[in-house]
Design a protein around this motif. Structure first.
Motif, PDB file in Angstrom:
ATOM      1  N   UNK A  75       0.843  -1.200   0.000  1.00 49.12           N
ATOM      2  CA  UNK A  75       0.000   0.000   0.000  1.00 49.12           C
ATOM      3  C   UNK A  75       0.879   1.251   0.000  1.00 49.12           C
ATOM      4  N   UNK A  76       0.881   1.950  -1.104  1.00 47.72           N
ATOM      5  CA  UNK A  76       1.648   3.191  -1.197  1.00 47.72           C
ATOM      6  C   UNK A  76       1.168   4.245  -0.223  1.00 47.72           C
ATOM      7  N   UNK A  77      -0.136   4.377  -0.085  1.00 44.15           N
ATOM      8  CA  UNK A  77      -0.692   5.389   0.828  1.00 44.15           C
ATOM      9  C   UNK A  77      -0.293   5.102   2.269  1.00 44.15           C
ATOM     10  N   UNK A  79       2.375   3.380   3.281  1.00 46.09           N
ATOM     11  CA  UNK A  79       3.821   3.614   3.413  1.00 46.09           C
ATOM     12  C   UNK A  79       4.110   5.106   3.529  1.00 46.09           C
ATOM     13  N   UNK A  80       3.376   5.919   2.783  1.00 41.64           N
ATOM     14  CA  UNK A  80       3.564   7.372   2.870  1.00 41.64           C
ATOM     15  C   UNK A  80       3.237   7.872   4.271  1.00 41.64           C
ATOM     16  N   UNK A  81       2.149   7.369   4.853  1.00 42.66           N
ATOM     17  CA  UNK A  81       1.780   7.758   6.213  1.00 42.66           C
ATOM     18  C   UNK A  81       2.822   7.300   7.216  1.00 42.66           C
ATOM     19  N   UNK A  82       3.303   6.072   7.044  1.00 38.87           N
ATOM     20  CA  UNK A  82       4.318   5.547   7.957  1.00 38.87           C
ATOM     21  C   UNK A  82       5.569   6.427   7.911  1.00 38.87           C
ATOM     22  N   UNK A  83       6.002   6.764   6.719  1.00 40.75           N
ATOM     23  CA  UNK A  83       7.180   7.611   6.543  1.00 40.75           C
ATOM     24  C   UNK A  83       6.981   8.950   7.247  1.00 40.75           C
ATOM     25  N   UNK A  84       5.872   9.612   6.968  1.00 38.30           N
ATOM     26  CA  UNK A  84       5.642  10.935   7.544  1.00 38.30           C
ATOM     27  C   UNK A  84       5.549  10.871   9.067  1.00 38.30           C
ATOM     28  N   UNK A  85       4.862   9.866   9.578  1.00 30.89           N
ATOM     29  CA  UNK A  85       4.750   9.714  11.031  1.00 30.89           C
ATOM     30  C   UNK A  85       6.115   9.422  11.642  1.00 30.89           C
ATOM     31  N   UNK A  86       6.900   8.587  10.974  1.00 29.34           N
ATOM     32  CA  UNK A  86       8.236   8.245  11.468  1.00 29.34           C
ATOM     33  C   UNK A  86       9.136   9.464  11.544  1.00 29.34           C
ATOM     34  N   UNK A  87       9.066  10.320  10.536  1.00 25.52           N
ATOM     35  CA  UNK A  87       9.884  11.538  10.525  1.00 25.52           C
ATOM     36  C   UNK A  87       9.565  12.385  11.752  1.00 25.52           C
ATOM     37  N   UNK A  88       8.299  12.469  12.093  1.00 30.21           N
ATOM     38  CA  UNK A  88       7.884  13.353  13.178  1.00 30.21           C
ATOM     39  C   UNK A  88       7.902  12.707  14.553  1.00 30.21           C
ATOM     40  N   UNK A  89       7.725  11.369  14.616  1.00 30.41           N
ATOM     41  CA  UNK A  89       7.601  10.701  15.909  1.00 30.41           C
ATOM     42  C   UNK A  89       8.571   9.551  16.120  1.00 30.41           C
ATOM     43  N   UNK A  90       9.269   9.164  15.085  1.00 25.77           N
ATOM     44  CA  UNK A  90      10.189   8.033  15.173  1.00 25.77           C
ATOM     45  C   UNK A  90       9.606   6.795  14.517  1.00 25.77           C
ATOM     46  N   UNK A  91      10.475   5.966  13.982  1.00 29.64           N
ATOM     47  CA  UNK A  91      10.023   4.771  13.261  1.00 29.64           C
ATOM     48  C   UNK A  91       9.345   3.762  14.186  1.00 29.64           C
ATOM     49  N   UNK A  92       9.829   3.643  15.404  1.00 25.84           N
ATOM     50  CA  UNK A  92       9.212   2.700  16.337  1.00 25.84           C
ATOM     51  C   UNK A  92       7.779   3.075  16.659  1.00 25.84           C
ATOM     52  N   UNK A  93       7.530   4.351  16.850  1.00 28.39           N
ATOM     53  CA  UNK A  93       6.169   4.816  17.135  1.00 28.39           C
ATOM     54  C   UNK A  93       5.276   4.573  15.927  1.00 28.39           C
ATOM     55  N   UNK A  94       5.749   4.968  14.742  1.00 26.87           N
ATOM     56  CA  UNK A  94       4.948   4.803  13.527  1.00 26.87           C
ATOM     57  C   UNK A  94       4.605   3.332  13.291  1.00 26.87           C
ATOM     58  N   UNK A  95       5.602   2.471  13.395  1.00 23.66           N
ATOM     59  CA  UNK A  95       5.366   1.046  13.162  1.00 23.66           C
ATOM     60  C   UNK A  95       4.487   0.459  14.256  1.00 23.66           C
TER      61      UNK A  95
END
Length: 183
Positions: A75-77, A79-95
């Motif tokens: 899902x491209x959409x 993955x885009x959300x995960x990326x943006x959330x990770x940038x702002x909150x960290x990859x662990x939080x996003x995942x």
């Protein structure tokens, strides 16, 4: 949407050099904090952090390492959300948000088994995402995104409540990070 476009969008939102007194991250440029820049080998003045260096950091830390390219294959959409959330909150939080949402949306494990919320994209997380989409179809992406954004929004409010200086950022976080249809 490809990662180059996603990075360009993040950089456009984050802007250039900033040294906001309420920002615990200290000086930032292109949205990259000084601590992240230093941890990734940049020793210069943050006001002069090259854009190309920021792009490389975004790609490596917030796309390649957490495995969001694998999510994009499903899902491209998302993955885009995960990326943006990770940038702002960290990859662990996003995942972790993704894993929690997948668990909550599996109808008490009728659709697929719960996964451990280990905050890492792995085979089980990807299998759960595939199973979710098999049951819910592409339309299910919108619901999954809303669940993730709900958790993200709650976290922003909690950050502002726990540290009043963060109120300086809350409006922008909610306006620019939640429900961005352009993705």
């Amino acid at each position: 949407m490809d990662i180059t476009t996603l990075i360009d969008e993040v950089i456009a939102r984050e802007g250039g050099y900033s040294r906001h007194p309420a920002d615990r991250g200290g000086p930032t440029n292109w949205g990259i904090t000084e601590a992240v820049a230093r941890a990734n080998g940049y020793a210069g003045d943050m006001a002069r952090l090259p854009r190309a260096r920021a792009v490389a950091i975004y790609r490596r830390l917030y796309w390649d390492q957490p495995g969001y390219a694998l999510v994009a294959e499903i899902s491209g959409a998302l993955a885009a959300e995960m990326f943006d959330t990770a940038v702002n909150m960290g990859t662990g939080v996003a995942t972790g948000f993704l894993q929690r949402a997948l668990n909550a949306l599996n109808r008490n494990q009728q659709d697929y088994p719960d996964i451990v919320v280990d905050r890492a994209v792995g085979a089980r997380t990807l299998a759960a995402l595939r199973a979710y989409r098999a049951v819910r179809g592409k339309g299910g992406d919108a619901v999954l995104l809303k669940a993730i954004e709900a958790m993200q929004g709650e976290r922003y409010v909690a950050l502002a409540e726990s540290r009043p200086a963060n109120e300086a950022f809350l409006y922008g976080w909610l306006a620019n990070r939640i429900g961005q249809d352009a993705r």
